[in-house]
Design a protein around this motif. Sequence first.
Motif, mmCIF file in Angstrom:
data_model
loop_
_atom_site.group_PDB
_atom_site.id
_atom_site.type_symbol
_atom_site.label_atom_id
_atom_site.label_comp_id
_atom_site.label_asym_id
_atom_site.label_seq_id
_atom_site.Cartn_x
_atom_site.Cartn_y
_atom_site.Cartn_z
ATOM 1 N N ASP A 239 0.823 -1.222 0.000
ATOM 2 C CA ASP A 239 0.000 0.000 0.000
ATOM 3 C C ASP A 239 0.854 1.267 0.000
ATOM 4 O OD1 ASP A 239 -2.362 -1.394 -0.049
ATOM 5 O OD2 ASP A 239 -2.890 -1.065 2.053
ATOM 6 N N ALA A 240 2.089 1.163 -0.468
ATOM 7 C CA ALA A 240 3.005 2.302 -0.415
ATOM 8 C C ALA A 240 2.581 3.454 -1.318
ATOM 9 C CB ALA A 240 4.414 1.854 -0.794
ATOM 10 N N HIS A 241 1.694 3.194 -2.275
ATOM 11 C CA HIS A 241 1.366 4.222 -3.266
ATOM 12 C C HIS A 241 0.228 5.145 -2.860
ATOM 13 C CE1 HIS A 241 -1.379 0.944 -3.863
ATOM 14 N NE2 HIS A 241 -1.961 1.442 -4.922
ATOM 15 N N TYR A 242 -0.420 4.890 -1.743
ATOM 16 C CA TYR A 242 -1.565 5.719 -1.361
ATOM 17 C C TYR A 242 -1.114 6.948 -0.573
ATOM 18 C CZ TYR A 242 -4.276 1.518 -2.485
ATOM 19 O OH TYR A 242 -4.826 0.425 -3.101
ATOM 20 N N ALA A 243 -1.228 8.122 -1.176
ATOM 21 C CA ALA A 243 -0.882 9.372 -0.502
ATOM 22 C C ALA A 243 -2.148 9.993 0.080
ATOM 23 C CB ALA A 243 -0.233 10.342 -1.487
ATOM 24 N N VAL A 385 -10.835 -5.303 -3.722
ATOM 25 C CA VAL A 385 -11.096 -5.990 -4.984
ATOM 26 C C VAL A 385 -10.486 -7.386 -4.909
ATOM 27 C CG1 VAL A 385 -11.073 -3.807 -6.240
ATOM 28 C CG2 VAL A 385 -8.979 -5.170 -6.112
ATOM 29 N N GLY A 386 -10.903 -8.271 -5.807
ATOM 30 C CA GLY A 386 -10.358 -9.617 -5.840
ATOM 31 C C GLY A 386 -8.932 -9.650 -6.364
ATOM 32 N N ALA A 387 -8.277 -10.792 -6.188
ATOM 33 C CA ALA A 387 -6.870 -10.926 -6.576
ATOM 34 C C ALA A 387 -6.650 -10.626 -8.054
ATOM 35 C CB ALA A 387 -6.373 -12.332 -6.246
ATOM 36 N N GLY A 388 -7.596 -10.987 -8.904
ATOM 37 C CA GLY A 388 -7.434 -10.779 -10.335
ATOM 38 C C GLY A 388 -7.455 -9.327 -10.752
ATOM 39 N N HIS A 392 -0.353 -4.287 -8.236
ATOM 40 C CA HIS A 392 0.828 -4.888 -7.627
ATOM 41 C C HIS A 392 1.120 -4.316 -6.242
ATOM 42 C CE1 HIS A 392 1.669 -5.683 -11.957
ATOM 43 N NE2 HIS A 392 2.199 -6.791 -11.492
ATOM 44 N N LEU A 393 0.906 -3.016 -6.077
ATOM 45 C CA LEU A 393 1.262 -2.358 -4.823
ATOM 46 C C LEU A 393 0.210 -2.524 -3.728
ATOM 47 C CD1 LEU A 393 2.832 0.912 -6.253
ATOM 48 C CD2 LEU A 393 3.951 -0.591 -4.606
ATOM 49 N N ALA A 394 -1.020 -2.833 -4.103
ATOM 50 C CA ALA A 394 -2.098 -2.928 -3.118
ATOM 51 C C ALA A 394 -1.885 -4.135 -2.205
ATOM 52 C CB ALA A 394 -3.446 -3.017 -3.821
ATOM 53 N N ARG A 395 -2.041 -3.926 -0.925
ATOM 54 C CA ARG A 395 -1.790 -4.982 0.056
ATOM 55 C C ARG A 395 -3.055 -5.804 0.288
ATOM 56 N NH1 ARG A 395 2.085 -6.391 3.458
ATOM 57 N NH2 ARG A 395 1.656 -7.253 5.523
ATOM 58 N N PRO A 396 -3.003 -7.110 0.043
ATOM 59 C CA PRO A 396 -4.163 -7.952 0.342
ATOM 60 C C PRO A 396 -4.485 -7.906 1.834
ATOM 61 C CG PRO A 396 -2.568 -9.132 -1.032
ATOM 62 C CD PRO A 396 -1.900 -7.877 -0.567
ATOM 63 N N LEU A 397 -5.751 -7.820 2.162
ATOM 64 C CA LEU A 397 -6.147 -7.728 3.566
ATOM 65 C C LEU A 397 -5.690 -8.941 4.365
ATOM 66 C CD1 LEU A 397 -9.785 -6.325 3.162
ATOM 67 C CD2 LEU A 397 -7.681 -5.059 3.660
ATOM 68 N N ILE A 398 -5.553 -10.078 3.701
ATOM 69 C CA ILE A 398 -5.166 -11.311 4.379
ATOM 70 C C ILE A 398 -3.768 -11.213 4.974
ATOM 71 C CG2 ILE A 398 -4.161 -12.428 2.348
ATOM 72 C CD1 ILE A 398 -6.350 -14.150 4.997
ATOM 73 N N LEU A 399 -2.944 -10.270 4.480
ATOM 74 C CA LEU A 399 -1.572 -10.140 4.966
ATOM 75 C C LEU A 399 -1.466 -9.334 6.252
ATOM 76 C CD1 LEU A 399 0.586 -9.525 1.759
ATOM 77 C CD2 LEU A 399 0.075 -11.664 2.929
ATOM 78 N N ASP A 400 -2.502 -8.604 6.617
ATOM 79 C CA ASP A 400 -2.427 -7.766 7.810
ATOM 80 C C ASP A 400 -2.177 -8.622 9.047
ATOM 81 O OD1 ASP A 400 -2.827 -5.549 6.313
ATOM 82 O OD2 ASP A 400 -4.957 -5.342 6.758
#
Length: 405
Positions: A239-243, A385-388, A392-400
């Motif tokens: 999620d580094a791209h969200y300003a 949104v779904g994986a598809g 690339h930069l968006a962090r899947p919620l499952i990783l939190d």
Amino acid sequence: MLVGIDDTDSKHGMCTTYLASRIIKDFNLKTTPRLIRLNPNIPYKTRGNGAVSFRIPKKSQDDVIEYVEKFSHKKEDGTNPGIAFLKKESDSKKLHPFYKTCLSEHVEIESAQKLADKIGAELVKFNNGRGIVGALASIGARLDLKTFELIAYRGKDAGGKRKVDEESVFSMDKKFFPKVFDTLDVKRKKILFCPRGADPVFCGIRGVSKKTVEDAWKIIIPLEEIEMVQVFETNQATDAHYAPKKISQLKPYDSVKLKGFVEANPERIEGGHVVFKIKDETGSIDCGAYKPTMDFRNTISKLLQGDVVEVFGGFSRYVDTLNLEKIHVKKIAQEKLSHAPTCCGKKMTSAGKEKGFKCRACGKKALKPVLTQVRRDISPGWFEVGAGARRHLARPLILDGLTSP
């Protein structure tokens, strides 16, 4: 010294990560390269807007230039390779603010050139040299949060559909998910980690540690020859791209997160897209969940006016609708239904315009309708949104909260 490389590929082939991997392999460099994704809304990107950086001995500088010239698709329209060399590695911290800007905004070539001159970075440009922007940014990336990607290559001239034992992919995902992620769209039983374009990448395994992706690769059964494998340290899934911005501050190609409340209820428009309006103290803007986001649209359609939200996404050339990537519903508004009061076991009827209600049996009157709170189909929480459809930069919620082994 550090080197950054960007924009060596085209729609007809090549991949900047492949070029970096060839350099590392051919010159037996003992280094872990970095794959640095930048603003996904930039129109000049070929695919994922990724640059690479890695450490090289000073004697290899000319070799790097030779490889970029040899392997890049610089004769193709829109391919403008750039290389950045930084001899004093400690100066990379001076490039960090530039990297942060490149994550979320549109950056001109001239800005990169001026910064390079200021800190003493050496640049090599081909064609208009736009690649120097990503090359410099990749050197300046500070990965406070990082993931890893193992990329397997099938050769620079390979073409056609990737051939892989699909059962091995599902087995790998079952064993390693979520420490390996975005391999599959499980719901639709679709393999995502093999690209479809005319590039040398066979597959990319993304995970939370170097060991995890290496172990996951051991399970995959390729049905074609693999030329080489390389693990990259990356800023993907961070999620580094969200300003953070206010609506009045928005510019073309921005990647942002906005806080506000739902000003107008969602509407489903032509094409199956769902759009609603968000408002903060500086203005309002439309937010859209588009057809490729699939089930995410159904979540967005459950929002109501007054809901307090934080939205994440990006803009294209025009700042008219935010392309939603995820949303944090912070507080939901109460929805109430209005209906006639009851009396003598039956509903009262209208007593006339603006006269309230009247019971036909006993004549009793009531001025106001009864309001009943309705249970909402959405609760406060995070939705994506779904994986598809994920960037690339968006962090899947499952990783939190997930930690590396």
